[in-house]
Design a protein around this motif. Structure first.
Motif, mmCIF file in Angstrom:
data_model
loop_
_atom_site.group_PDB
_atom_site.id
_atom_site.type_symbol
_atom_site.label_atom_id
_atom_site.label_comp_id
_atom_site.label_asym_id
_atom_site.label_seq_id
_atom_site.Cartn_x
_atom_site.Cartn_y
_atom_site.Cartn_z
ATOM 1 N N PHE A 168 6.133 16.922 -14.520
ATOM 2 C CA PHE A 168 6.650 15.672 -15.071
ATOM 3 C C PHE A 168 5.834 15.137 -16.242
ATOM 4 O O PHE A 168 6.333 14.284 -16.984
ATOM 5 C CB PHE A 168 6.707 14.592 -13.982
ATOM 6 N N ALA A 169 4.613 15.563 -16.414
ATOM 7 C CA ALA A 169 3.796 15.145 -17.550
ATOM 8 C C ALA A 169 3.619 16.335 -18.482
ATOM 9 O O ALA A 169 3.409 17.462 -18.023
ATOM 10 C CB ALA A 169 2.437 14.612 -17.092
ATOM 11 N N VAL A 205 4.433 9.632 -6.618
ATOM 12 C CA VAL A 205 5.636 8.872 -6.260
ATOM 13 C C VAL A 205 5.617 7.502 -6.922
ATOM 14 O O VAL A 205 6.614 7.044 -7.498
ATOM 15 C CB VAL A 205 5.744 8.733 -4.726
ATOM 16 N N ARG A 206 4.486 6.817 -6.853
ATOM 17 C CA ARG A 206 4.383 5.473 -7.426
ATOM 18 C C ARG A 206 4.557 5.534 -8.953
ATOM 19 O O ARG A 206 5.279 4.721 -9.537
ATOM 20 C CB ARG A 206 3.033 4.855 -7.083
ATOM 21 N N LEU A 207 3.895 6.482 -9.598
ATOM 22 C CA LEU A 207 4.000 6.588 -11.047
ATOM 23 C C LEU A 207 5.423 6.883 -11.493
ATOM 24 O O LEU A 207 5.933 6.273 -12.444
ATOM 25 C CB LEU A 207 3.049 7.674 -11.562
ATOM 26 N N LEU A 208 6.087 7.819 -10.842
ATOM 27 C CA LEU A 208 7.451 8.166 -11.234
ATOM 28 C C LEU A 208 8.398 6.991 -11.005
ATOM 29 O O LEU A 208 9.286 6.735 -11.834
ATOM 30 C CB LEU A 208 7.921 9.408 -10.488
ATOM 31 N N ASN A 209 8.221 6.260 -9.920
ATOM 32 C CA ASN A 209 9.035 5.072 -9.687
ATOM 33 C C ASN A 209 8.788 4.022 -10.774
ATOM 34 O O ASN A 209 9.725 3.346 -11.222
ATOM 35 C CB ASN A 209 8.735 4.474 -8.315
ATOM 36 N N ALA A 210 7.529 3.886 -11.174
ATOM 37 C CA ALA A 210 7.208 2.910 -12.212
ATOM 38 C C ALA A 210 7.896 3.265 -13.524
ATOM 39 O O ALA A 210 8.613 2.432 -14.106
ATOM 40 C CB ALA A 210 5.688 2.844 -12.406
ATOM 41 N N TYR A 211 7.693 4.475 -13.998
ATOM 42 C CA TYR A 211 8.283 4.858 -15.281
ATOM 43 C C TYR A 211 9.801 4.770 -15.253
ATOM 44 O O TYR A 211 10.422 4.311 -16.223
ATOM 45 C CB TYR A 211 7.830 6.263 -15.678
ATOM 46 N N ALA A 212 10.405 5.191 -14.155
ATOM 47 C CA ALA A 212 11.865 5.118 -14.054
ATOM 48 C C ALA A 212 12.370 3.674 -14.110
ATOM 49 O O ALA A 212 13.535 3.438 -14.455
ATOM 50 C CB ALA A 212 12.341 5.786 -12.766
ATOM 51 N N ASP A 262 0.806 -1.219 0.000
ATOM 52 C CA ASP A 262 0.000 0.000 0.000
ATOM 53 C C ASP A 262 0.842 1.273 0.000
ATOM 54 O O ASP A 262 0.409 2.304 -0.523
ATOM 55 C CB ASP A 262 -0.924 0.022 1.227
ATOM 56 N N ALA A 263 2.028 1.241 0.574
ATOM 57 C CA ALA A 263 2.858 2.443 0.651
ATOM 58 C C ALA A 263 3.213 2.925 -0.749
ATOM 59 O O ALA A 263 3.713 2.136 -1.564
ATOM 60 C CB ALA A 263 4.130 2.171 1.446
ATOM 61 N N PRO A 264 2.975 4.211 -1.068
ATOM 62 C CA PRO A 264 3.253 4.710 -2.428
ATOM 63 C C PRO A 264 4.690 4.531 -2.874
ATOM 64 O O PRO A 264 4.957 4.388 -4.067
ATOM 65 C CB PRO A 264 2.877 6.194 -2.340
ATOM 66 N N ASP A 265 5.636 4.527 -1.927
ATOM 67 C CA ASP A 265 7.042 4.385 -2.308
ATOM 68 C C ASP A 265 7.536 2.946 -2.221
ATOM 69 O O ASP A 265 8.735 2.683 -2.304
ATOM 70 C CB ASP A 265 7.926 5.289 -1.445
ATOM 71 N N ALA A 266 6.608 1.995 -2.049
ATOM 72 C CA ALA A 266 7.002 0.583 -2.019
ATOM 73 C C ALA A 266 7.603 0.202 -3.367
ATOM 74 O O ALA A 266 7.121 0.623 -4.421
ATOM 75 C CB ALA A 266 5.791 -0.294 -1.721
ATOM 76 N N PRO A 274 -0.259 -12.945 -19.749
ATOM 77 C CA PRO A 274 -0.156 -11.963 -20.822
ATOM 78 C C PRO A 274 1.188 -11.237 -20.793
ATOM 79 O O PRO A 274 1.743 -11.004 -19.706
ATOM 80 C CB PRO A 274 -1.315 -10.998 -20.528
ATOM 81 N N ASP A 275 1.662 -10.921 -21.980
ATOM 82 C CA ASP A 275 3.013 -10.385 -22.127
ATOM 83 C C ASP A 275 3.189 -9.080 -21.358
ATOM 84 O O ASP A 275 2.511 -8.096 -21.630
ATOM 85 C CB ASP A 275 3.323 -10.143 -23.605
ATOM 86 N N GLY A 276 4.094 -9.117 -20.393
ATOM 87 C CA GLY A 276 4.480 -7.902 -19.700
ATOM 88 C C GLY A 276 3.742 -7.607 -18.421
ATOM 89 O O GLY A 276 4.084 -6.643 -17.726
ATOM 90 N N LEU A 277 2.726 -8.380 -18.060
ATOM 91 C CA LEU A 277 2.018 -8.113 -16.810
ATOM 92 C C LEU A 277 2.965 -8.371 -15.636
ATOM 93 O O LEU A 277 3.485 -9.468 -15.469
ATOM 94 C CB LEU A 277 0.770 -8.977 -16.688
ATOM 95 N N LEU A 278 3.163 -7.347 -14.827
ATOM 96 C CA LEU A 278 4.174 -7.401 -13.774
ATOM 97 C C LEU A 278 3.576 -7.404 -12.375
ATOM 98 O O LEU A 278 4.023 -8.142 -11.495
ATOM 99 C CB LEU A 278 5.118 -6.203 -13.915
ATOM 100 N N ALA A 279 2.587 -6.540 -12.141
ATOM 101 C CA ALA A 279 2.084 -6.353 -10.779
ATOM 102 C C ALA A 279 0.653 -5.842 -10.832
ATOM 103 O O ALA A 279 0.173 -5.370 -11.870
ATOM 104 C CB ALA A 279 2.973 -5.367 -10.019
ATOM 105 N N LEU A 280 -0.020 -5.923 -9.702
ATOM 106 C CA LEU A 280 -1.361 -5.346 -9.582
ATOM 107 C C LEU A 280 -1.473 -4.646 -8.237
ATOM 108 O O LEU A 280 -0.710 -4.902 -7.306
ATOM 109 C CB LEU A 280 -2.447 -6.405 -9.758
ATOM 110 N N GLY A 281 -2.459 -3.750 -8.167
ATOM 111 C CA GLY A 281 -2.712 -3.042 -6.924
ATOM 112 C C GLY A 281 -1.953 -1.742 -6.820
ATOM 113 O O GLY A 281 -1.497 -1.180 -7.806
ATOM 114 N N GLY A 282 -1.848 -1.253 -5.592
ATOM 115 C CA GLY A 282 -1.202 0.030 -5.370
ATOM 116 C C GLY A 282 -2.119 1.189 -5.697
ATOM 117 O O GLY A 282 -3.349 1.076 -5.608
#
Length: 249
Positions: free
Chosen positions: A135-136, A40-47, A11-15, A27-35
């Motif tokens: 950032f967007a 913070v979470r989006l920027l960590n994901a893209y990076a 649940d923590a955004p910086d997890a 399916p190709d590329g499915l990595l995680a769910l939830g959050g």
């Protein structure tokens, strides 16, 4: 590391996310769910070479497909016929002058093979928040005061992650993408992430990169110095004629 189910995020955004290399093959590329879709979470994901993609009623899903669809910023292709038409065009391109209008137009644009849009209200609000944080960004194509095309995405360091584009007049999205690539190339940014395969993008010069190659470049580019903030002045105004003949601009 082998997994048979997508990782459930804390649940923590910086997890942290799991390594993108551990994404599922089917399916190709499915990595995680939830959050959540916090900045913070989006920027960590893209990076980390990861992006959210889900439809209304689905859990929040995170992806890192292999191969990855990308554009070299000096490799966007426009046909000779289209370039000739642009030389006579009065269209002008600007950036970050109407971000919300661009993302709303992208959400409203019909997509072949899709029922509805993946740009849900929560998704829209999350990218508007990223835009306000610098950032967007959107690149907009205008015919006078009318918005005829646009593209938006996320910028970290010197890496641009494309999200969606639209046309309200024929060729509007092509010009937006070409204009974005032209400016990024002039700034020394090498790549635009286009995420997943699309025949239209392939015709415009998109390439398949193995995920490992893509991730290696992303990890390098997101560390490059580039201040967050709007691109209104940095991008300036670009004419369609400059897109038609980029070597002259």
């Amino acid at each position: 590391m082998t997994r048979h189910l997508p990782w459930r995020l804390d649940d923590a955004p910086d997890a942290p996310f799991p390594p993108a290399e551990t994404a599922l093959r089917d399916p190709d590329g499915l990595l995680a769910l939830g959050g959540d879709l916090s900045p913070v979470r989006l920027l960590n994901a893209y990076a980390g070479g990861i992006f959210p993609w889900f439809s209304e009623g689905q859990p929040l899903l995170w992806w890192s497909p292999d191969p990855r669809m990308v554009f070299r910023t000096d490799g966007v292709h426009l046909s000779s016929r289209f370039r000739r038409s642009l030389r006579q065009s009065t269209w002008a391109l600007r950036a970050d002058t109407c971000f919300e209008q661009v993302i709303d137009a992208c959400a409203a644009s019909p997509r072949p093979g899709q029922d509805g849009t993946w740009i849900t209200r929560d998704m829209r609000d999350a990218y508007v928040d990223l835009h306000r944080l610098g950032f967007a960004h959107s690149v907009e194509v205008f015919d006078g005061d009318a918005l005829v095309g646009g593209i938006y995405g996320v910028a970290i360091g010197r890496m641009f992650f494309g999200e969606s584009m639209f046309s309200a007049a024929s060729g509007g999205s092509k010009v937006a993408l070409a204009g974005l690539a032209h400016r990024l190339a002039s700034w020394g940014w090498p790549l635009i992430d286009a995420q997943v395969e699309n025949d239209h993008l392939l015709r415009m010069g998109a390439e398949h990169w193995p995920r490992q190659r893509f991730l290696a470049l992303v990890r390098e580019q997101v560390q490059q110095p580039a201040a967050a903030g709007d691109w209104v002045d940095l991008f300036g105004t670009l004419s369609a004629a400059e897109i038609a003949d980029p070597d002259r601009s």
